[in-house]
Design an enzyme around this catalytic site. Structure first.
Site, PDB file in Angstrom:
ATOM      1  N   LYS A 116      45.060  33.539  32.334  1.00 28.25           N
ATOM      2  CA  LYS A 116      46.471  33.191  32.547  1.00 28.25           C
ATOM      3  C   LYS A 116      47.274  33.370  31.262  1.00 28.25           C
ATOM      4  O   LYS A 116      48.454  33.682  31.316  1.00 28.25           O
ATOM      5  CB  LYS A 116      46.602  31.775  33.100  1.00 28.25           C
ATOM      6  CG  LYS A 116      46.107  31.686  34.541  1.00 28.25           C
ATOM      7  CD  LYS A 116      46.928  30.782  35.420  1.00 28.25           C
ATOM      8  CE  LYS A 116      46.568  31.060  36.866  1.00 28.25           C
ATOM      9  NZ  LYS A 116      46.843  30.017  37.801  1.00 28.25           N
ATOM     10  N   LYS A 198      40.474  39.044  41.410  1.00 29.83           N
ATOM     11  CA  LYS A 198      40.499  38.034  42.481  1.00 29.83           C
ATOM     12  C   LYS A 198      41.836  38.065  43.235  1.00 29.83           C
ATOM     13  O   LYS A 198      42.879  38.313  42.631  1.00 29.83           O
ATOM     14  CB  LYS A 198      40.288  36.676  41.789  1.00 29.83           C
ATOM     15  CG  LYS A 198      40.562  35.443  42.599  1.00 29.83           C
ATOM     16  CD  LYS A 198      40.313  34.213  41.746  1.00 29.83           C
ATOM     17  CE  LYS A 198      41.604  33.586  41.304  1.00 29.83           C
ATOM     18  NZ  LYS A 198      42.019  32.424  42.072  1.00 29.83           N
ATOM     19  N   LYS A 201      47.461  33.951  44.881  1.00 28.88           N
ATOM     20  CA  LYS A 201      48.748  33.746  45.542  1.00 28.88           C
ATOM     21  C   LYS A 201      49.940  34.062  44.647  1.00 28.88           C
ATOM     22  O   LYS A 201      51.030  34.316  45.128  1.00 28.88           O
ATOM     23  CB  LYS A 201      48.850  32.332  46.128  1.00 28.88           C
ATOM     24  CG  LYS A 201      48.750  31.208  45.120  1.00 28.88           C
ATOM     25  CD  LYS A 201      48.983  29.862  45.810  1.00 28.88           C
ATOM     26  CE  LYS A 201      47.818  28.911  45.710  1.00 28.88           C
ATOM     27  NZ  LYS A 201      47.398  28.532  44.368  1.00 28.88           N
TER      28      LYS A 201
HETATM   29  N1  AQP Z   1      40.360  34.806  45.847  1.00 30.94           N
HETATM   30  C1  AQP Z   1      39.820  33.653  46.168  1.00 30.94           C
HETATM   31  N2  AQP Z   1      38.670  33.606  46.895  1.00 30.94           N
HETATM   32  C2  AQP Z   1      38.109  32.430  47.247  1.00 30.94           C
HETATM   33  N3  AQP Z   1      38.625  31.220  46.902  1.00 30.94           N
HETATM   34  C3  AQP Z   1      39.765  31.206  46.179  1.00 30.94           C
HETATM   35  N4  AQP Z   1      40.541  30.208  45.686  1.00 30.94           N
HETATM   36  C4  AQP Z   1      41.593  30.736  45.032  1.00 30.94           C
HETATM   37  N5  AQP Z   1      41.542  32.074  45.078  1.00 30.94           N
HETATM   38  C5  AQP Z   1      40.414  32.407  45.782  1.00 30.94           C
HETATM   39  C6  AQP Z   1      40.268  28.784  45.881  1.00 30.94           C
HETATM   40  O1  AQP Z   1      41.422  28.210  46.477  1.00 30.94           O
HETATM   41  C7  AQP Z   1      41.557  26.875  46.018  1.00 30.94           C
HETATM   42  C8  AQP Z   1      42.949  26.595  45.575  1.00 30.94           C
HETATM   43  O2  AQP Z   1      43.247  27.345  44.426  1.00 30.94           O
HETATM   44  P1  AQP Z   1      44.347  26.805  43.426  1.00 30.94           P
HETATM   45  O3  AQP Z   1      45.634  26.691  44.117  1.00 30.94           O
HETATM   46  O4  AQP Z   1      43.862  25.574  42.763  1.00 30.94           O
HETATM   47  O5  AQP Z   1      44.494  27.864  42.298  1.00 30.94           O
HETATM   48  P2  AQP Z   1      43.714  29.125  41.941  1.00 30.94           P
HETATM   49  O6  AQP Z   1      42.244  28.915  42.000  1.00 30.94           O
HETATM   50  O7  AQP Z   1      44.254  29.610  40.614  1.00 30.94           O
HETATM   51  O8  AQP Z   1      44.158  30.068  43.137  1.00 30.94           O
HETATM   52  P3  AQP Z   1      45.169  31.275  43.131  1.00 30.94           P
HETATM   53  O9  AQP Z   1      45.445  31.662  44.545  1.00 30.94           O
HETATM   54  O10 AQP Z   1      44.651  32.355  42.215  1.00 30.94           O
HETATM   55  O11 AQP Z   1      46.496  30.640  42.537  1.00 30.94           O
HETATM   56  P4  AQP Z   1      47.376  31.133  41.320  1.00 30.94           P
HETATM   57  O12 AQP Z   1      47.778  32.545  41.628  1.00 30.94           O
HETATM   58  O13 AQP Z   1      48.540  30.198  41.254  1.00 30.94           O
HETATM   59  O14 AQP Z   1      46.522  31.040  40.088  1.00 30.94           O
HETATM   60  C9  AQP Z   1      40.524  26.671  44.899  1.00 30.94           C
HETATM   61  O15 AQP Z   1      39.416  25.978  45.427  1.00 30.94           O
HETATM   62  C10 AQP Z   1      40.139  28.067  44.540  1.00 30.94           C
HETATM   63  O16 AQP Z   1      38.823  28.134  44.030  1.00 30.94           O
END
Ligand code: AQP
Length: 334
Positions: A116, A198, A201
């Protein structure tokens, strides 16, 4: 440590964008499966999302949206505690204390911080660095036994365990040391255009992710455009065929089939046909969720009632843990 009839689960999702198929398969889908067997607490971790600049109005709307998605994905607000992190101040309070038991070196090793900070090089704030401490506080406040997360959060959970053990070693048994619950399939769904990365969102390229509430036409278009690999065989090989392997993994998780069954099913198919089959399976899975979501998202009174009730129930548990911590470390309690 409080007495619990059932084992407890805690997990959270950041309202940092429209929740994706990755969030669903890696986390939300399992939340609903676990709700009967465990005492579950699911949080909208809005404070975490402040580590990246957010538009205030969108952030507010997205916090409701995550709550509505929890419900649309099958979580029963009576059975589970559903709430917003900032409604329970104990999260920030315990995070301060735990920050004093977490080392700079440990935080500097976190992959998410490295990723990040290179993505948001104009805003490498200290919240991004201490993010795992707030996450440890979320989990430890509720003495959670199990934390269902995708693969990307495994390292943060290991840090939570280290901090809990360190605290327990100094002050005696205080926190339950939580175990991760990482699904066998779907723990790491990759980007559709860049399958080495990965699915996220907050990705700026909307073709990289499928949102849970996306319209069927748009889902199908994105799968049609999904990057595949050289060769023509539909076989799982992450190193040499990351695009096809990701699609196989999505199809297998959505349909509940094993990887080898999917390979067999499509052994005579072309990439194009397979991509459409993956799209169809995803649309079939997500459509009932989108319909339910649309029914409840505009009912703010209903959602606010759930949030008030959830915060009250969460606060009751969290305040006890925080009080115990404050006493043990030597703070005066009136
Ligand atoms: N690509 C993924 N595959 C499987 N699991 C995923 N998770 C996130 N991306 C994937 C799981 O979703 C849960 C919530 O995630 P989060 O909101 O805590 O943040 P994150 O892990 O950083 O997810 P994002 O979508 O990548 O958000 P941003 O873009 O804001 O950083 C967690 O259990 C995560 O493991």
């Amino acid at each position: 440590m409080g007495d619990k009839a059932k084992k407890r689960i805690f997990s959270g999702v950041q309202p940092s964008g429209h929740l994706t198929l990755g969030n669903y398969l890696g986390a939300l889908k399992n939340f609903a499966i676990l709700q009967d067997e465990y005492d579950c607490i699911y949080c909208v971790v809005d404070l975490h999302s402040l580590t990246v600049r957010q538009n205030p109005e969108e952030l507010r709307q997205r916090s409701y949206s995550v709550l509505a998605l929890y419900i649309a994905c099958g979580l029963d607000p009576e059975k589970n505690i559903l709430f917003i992190q900032s409604h329970v101040p104990a999260h920030s309070e315990l995070a301060w204390v735990l920050g004093c038991y977490t080392y700079m070196g440990e935080l500097g090793r976190m992959t998410q911080f490295k990723e990040k900070s290179s993505k948001h090089s104009e805003n490498i704030n200290s919240g991004l660095f201490t993010y795992p401490v707030l996450m440890a506080s979320d989990i430890l406040l509720y003495n959670a036994d199990l934390v269902p997360v995708g693969d990307d959060q495994k390292q943060h959970l290991e840090l939570t365990r280290d901090v809990a053990q360190r605290f327990n070693n100094i002050y005696g048994e205080t926190f339950v040391v939580p175990e991760p619950y990482i699904p066998k399939q779907g723990a790491r769904i990759m980007s559709l255009q860049d399958p080495e990365k990965k699915m996220s969102k907050s990705d700026e390229n909307k073709n990289n992710f499928i949102s849970i509430i996306e319209e069927p036409n748009s889902i199908m278009k994105k799968f049609k455009k999904a990057v595949t690999d050289s060769g023509a065989e539909i076989i799982y090989d992450e190193a040499n065929k990351p695009g096809i392997s990701n699609l196989i993994s999505i199809y297998a998780t959505v349909t509940g089939k094993a990887i080898h069954e999917v390979e067999k099913e499509f052994e005579n198919s072309r990439y194009g046909e397979f991509k459409m089959a993956v799209g169809d399976a995803v649309v079939a899975k997500l459509t009932p969720i989108r319909i339910k979501y649309n029914e409840i998202i505009s009912d703010k009174d209903y959602l606010d009632k759930i949030l008030r009730n959830g915060a009250e129930r969460a606060e009751e548990i969290a305040s006890k843990t925080l009080d115990e911590v404050y006493r043990k470390i030597g703070l005066v309690r009136p």
